[in-house]
Write a protein that holds these residues in place. Sequence first.
Motif, PDB file in Angstrom:
ATOM      1  N   THR A 184       7.982   2.863 -10.195  1.00  0.00           N
ATOM      2  CA  THR A 184       8.486   1.734 -10.981  1.00  0.00           C
ATOM      3  C   THR A 184       9.744   1.149 -10.338  1.00  0.00           C
ATOM      4  O   THR A 184       9.875  -0.069 -10.177  1.00  0.00           O
ATOM      5  N   VAL A 185      10.648   2.034  -9.954  1.00  0.00           N
ATOM      6  CA  VAL A 185      11.901   1.584  -9.335  1.00  0.00           C
ATOM      7  C   VAL A 185      11.606   0.889  -8.004  1.00  0.00           C
ATOM      8  O   VAL A 185      12.148  -0.182  -7.700  1.00  0.00           O
ATOM      9  N   ASP A 186      10.707   1.481  -7.213  1.00  0.00           N
ATOM     10  CA  ASP A 186      10.421   0.923  -5.888  1.00  0.00           C
ATOM     11  C   ASP A 186       9.699  -0.414  -5.945  1.00  0.00           C
ATOM     12  O   ASP A 186       9.983  -1.312  -5.156  1.00  0.00           O
ATOM     13  N   VAL A 208       9.211   0.359   7.287  1.00  0.00           N
ATOM     14  CA  VAL A 208       8.434   0.995   6.226  1.00  0.00           C
ATOM     15  C   VAL A 208       9.412   1.692   5.287  1.00  0.00           C
ATOM     16  O   VAL A 208      10.410   2.251   5.743  1.00  0.00           O
ATOM     17  N   ARG A 209       9.146   1.647   3.982  1.00  0.00           N
ATOM     18  CA  ARG A 209      10.039   2.347   3.044  1.00  0.00           C
ATOM     19  C   ARG A 209       9.519   3.763   2.814  1.00  0.00           C
ATOM     20  O   ARG A 209       8.316   3.945   2.621  1.00  0.00           O
ATOM     21  N   ARG A 210      10.424   4.717   2.844  1.00  0.00           N
ATOM     22  CA  ARG A 210      10.073   6.108   2.511  1.00  0.00           C
ATOM     23  C   ARG A 210      10.797   6.493   1.239  1.00  0.00           C
ATOM     24  O   ARG A 210      12.018   6.362   1.161  1.00  0.00           O
ATOM     25  N   GLN A 211      10.069   7.005   0.272  1.00  0.00           N
ATOM     26  CA  GLN A 211      10.719   7.368  -0.993  1.00  0.00           C
ATOM     27  C   GLN A 211      11.774   8.450  -0.799  1.00  0.00           C
ATOM     28  O   GLN A 211      12.786   8.456  -1.489  1.00  0.00           O
ATOM     29  N   SER A 212      11.558   9.341   0.160  1.00  0.00           N
ATOM     30  CA  SER A 212      12.523  10.442   0.361  1.00  0.00           C
ATOM     31  C   SER A 212      13.894   9.920   0.782  1.00  0.00           C
ATOM     32  O   SER A 212      14.869  10.664   0.738  1.00  0.00           O
ATOM     33  N   GLU A 213      13.974   8.645   1.173  1.00  0.00           N
ATOM     34  CA  GLU A 213      15.271   8.090   1.583  1.00  0.00           C
ATOM     35  C   GLU A 213      15.977   7.375   0.435  1.00  0.00           C
ATOM     36  O   GLU A 213      17.019   6.752   0.632  1.00  0.00           O
ATOM     37  N   HIS A 214      15.384   7.431  -0.768  1.00  0.00           N
ATOM     38  CA  HIS A 214      15.952   6.642  -1.874  1.00  0.00           C
ATOM     39  C   HIS A 214      16.189   7.447  -3.152  1.00  0.00           C
ATOM     40  O   HIS A 214      16.232   6.874  -4.241  1.00  0.00           O
ATOM     41  N   PHE A 215      16.340   8.756  -3.011  1.00  0.00           N
ATOM     42  CA  PHE A 215      16.532   9.570  -4.220  1.00  0.00           C
ATOM     43  C   PHE A 215      17.717   9.105  -5.084  1.00  0.00           C
ATOM     44  O   PHE A 215      17.618   9.104  -6.311  1.00  0.00           O
ATOM     45  N   PHE A 258       0.890  -1.157   0.000  1.00  0.00           N
ATOM     46  CA  PHE A 258       0.000   0.000   0.000  1.00  0.00           C
ATOM     47  C   PHE A 258       0.928   1.207   0.000  1.00  0.00           C
ATOM     48  O   PHE A 258       1.888   1.242   0.776  1.00  0.00           O
ATOM     49  N   ALA A 259       0.666   2.178  -0.892  1.00  0.00           N
ATOM     50  CA  ALA A 259       1.662   3.236  -1.122  1.00  0.00           C
ATOM     51  C   ALA A 259       1.051   4.639  -1.048  1.00  0.00           C
ATOM     52  O   ALA A 259       0.987   5.347  -2.049  1.00  0.00           O
ATOM     53  N   PRO A 260       0.614   5.056   0.121  1.00  0.00           N
ATOM     54  CA  PRO A 260      -0.015   6.384   0.220  1.00  0.00           C
ATOM     55  C   PRO A 260       1.002   7.523   0.192  1.00  0.00           C
ATOM     56  O   PRO A 260       2.163   7.335   0.526  1.00  0.00           O
ATOM     57  N   SER A 261       0.539   8.699  -0.203  1.00  0.00           N
ATOM     58  CA  SER A 261       1.358   9.919  -0.134  1.00  0.00           C
ATOM     59  C   SER A 261       0.875  10.718   1.069  1.00  0.00           C
ATOM     60  O   SER A 261      -0.300  11.064   1.123  1.00  0.00           O
ATOM     61  N   PRO A 262       1.759  11.025   2.005  1.00  0.00           N
ATOM     62  CA  PRO A 262       1.318  11.774   3.190  1.00  0.00           C
ATOM     63  C   PRO A 262       1.209  13.270   2.927  1.00  0.00           C
ATOM     64  O   PRO A 262       1.878  14.068   3.560  1.00  0.00           O
ATOM     65  N   ASN A 263       0.354  13.626   1.956  1.00  0.00           N
ATOM     66  CA  ASN A 263       0.148  15.057   1.658  1.00  0.00           C
ATOM     67  C   ASN A 263      -1.273  15.470   2.030  1.00  0.00           C
ATOM     68  O   ASN A 263      -1.779  16.481   1.587  1.00  0.00           O
ATOM     69  N   GLY A 264      -1.945  14.655   2.826  1.00  0.00           N
ATOM     70  CA  GLY A 264      -3.298  14.941   3.298  1.00  0.00           C
ATOM     71  C   GLY A 264      -3.725  13.762   4.151  1.00  0.00           C
ATOM     72  O   GLY A 264      -2.960  12.790   4.277  1.00  0.00           O
ATOM     73  N   GLU A 270       4.983   7.468   0.044  1.00  0.00           N
ATOM     74  CA  GLU A 270       5.378   8.144  -1.202  1.00  0.00           C
ATOM     75  C   GLU A 270       5.473   9.654  -0.941  1.00  0.00           C
ATOM     76  O   GLU A 270       4.565  10.420  -1.252  1.00  0.00           O
ATOM     77  N   ASP A 271       6.608  10.027  -0.348  1.00  0.00           N
ATOM     78  CA  ASP A 271       6.784  11.407   0.110  1.00  0.00           C
ATOM     79  C   ASP A 271       7.819  12.160  -0.722  1.00  0.00           C
ATOM     80  O   ASP A 271       8.633  12.907  -0.205  1.00  0.00           O
ATOM     81  N   ILE A 272       7.767  11.942  -2.041  1.00  0.00           N
ATOM     82  CA  ILE A 272       8.704  12.636  -2.928  1.00  0.00           C
ATOM     83  C   ILE A 272       8.509  14.139  -2.877  1.00  0.00           C
ATOM     84  O   ILE A 272       9.459  14.902  -2.956  1.00  0.00           O
ATOM     85  N   ASP A 273       7.246  14.546  -2.787  1.00  0.00           N
ATOM     86  CA  ASP A 273       6.944  15.968  -2.803  1.00  0.00           C
ATOM     87  C   ASP A 273       7.177  16.527  -1.399  1.00  0.00           C
ATOM     88  O   ASP A 273       6.288  16.559  -0.559  1.00  0.00           O
ATOM     89  N   LEU A 274       8.412  16.956  -1.182  1.00  0.00           N
ATOM     90  CA  LEU A 274       8.814  17.349   0.170  1.00  0.00           C
ATOM     91  C   LEU A 274       8.125  18.620   0.654  1.00  0.00           C
ATOM     92  O   LEU A 274       8.153  18.931   1.838  1.00  0.00           O
ATOM     93  N   THR A 275       7.497  19.343  -0.270  1.00  0.00           N
ATOM     94  CA  THR A 275       6.812  20.562   0.180  1.00  0.00           C
ATOM     95  C   THR A 275       5.417  20.238   0.714  1.00  0.00           C
ATOM     96  O   THR A 275       4.913  20.939   1.577  1.00  0.00           O
ATOM     97  N   ARG A 276       4.783  19.184   0.201  1.00  0.00           N
ATOM     98  CA  ARG A 276       3.407  18.885   0.624  1.00  0.00           C
ATOM     99  C   ARG A 276       3.320  17.746   1.635  1.00  0.00           C
ATOM    100  O   ARG A 276       2.310  17.591   2.316  1.00  0.00           O
TER     101      ARG A 276
END
Length: 303
Positions: A223-225, A88-95, A23-29, A58-64
């Motif tokens: 895709t990469v993840d 838990v995997r965080r996308q911000s840790e895998h740029f 399950f891959a939510p974005s924590p922007n809301g 899926e926290d790529i968008d570091l502003t939101r």
Amino acid sequence: MRRKSMTEPSRQTVGHDAPVFRFAPSPNGRLHLGHALSALLNADMAEKMGGRLLLRIEDIDLTRCTPQLEQAVFDDLDWLGISFEQPVRRQSEHFPLYRQALDRLKAKGLVYPAFLTRGEVKARVFAYEREGGTWPRDPDGAPLYPTEERAMSEADRAERLATVERYAWRLDIDRAQSMVERLLTWQETGDGPRGEIEADPAAWGDVVLWRSDAPASYHLAVTVDDAAQGVTHVVRGLDLYHATSVHRLLQVLLGLPAPIYHHHRLILGPDGRKLSKSLGDTALSALRAEGKTPSDIRAMVGI
Ligand code: GLU
């Protein structure tokens, strides 16, 4: 589930070849009923198939995306009674991993720097359509990006890269498709058309893979993840059905395996539209505060 417990070993003991769900939510809301359906379906399918269940932030968008909203995601999922493997995997840790994938596509000559601003594209589309033309649009209704920068000279490119602050790396979709030898398809088991579905990545035009002001695009990171995490079953909403065409193309270009896809029905709001994170009253936190229980939520999403 809470951050405190993230280093605890997984409670699940399943074999290496067990199916892997995520399950891959974005924590922007805040999570809403649509997310609940997705998370519960992932959990139910993983359980039924004796599979593993992963959570990816899926926290790529570091502003939101904020740590508070991320914690709220953990709290809502905890409350629903779903537990995921740790950590838990965080996308911000895998740029750097996404960057490597971009570099591989660059090395194949499949991406180019794109400098037109949103405003410039909009103005161009407006002028074209005012003259009676119909500018092509992607499956989400956004105008396709003009393609002339594919042919920019190396000297012009270098000069612009050195002087322009904001630009994006885009995939040359025609060149990318010409590298795919076989018919591009995916296996679909969801609530829309099922079976072997023919992918149509060109419908999206030259998609963005990277922005100078925000790392990796959703398409590239997802895709990469999915490959990095060994995901075998992608269960997500039908709103991402067409995006799968792009993901399949990237998988082939990067030599990554293809999961099976299950795009589930969407939960619609009273206006008949897809729920959005700004619709407060369908937020799981609001429903919980109203006294709803996790089994009420299951009933509300129809499972
Ligand atoms: N992060 C995406 C969202 O919250 C979902 C991505 C996916 O499941 O592929 O809508």
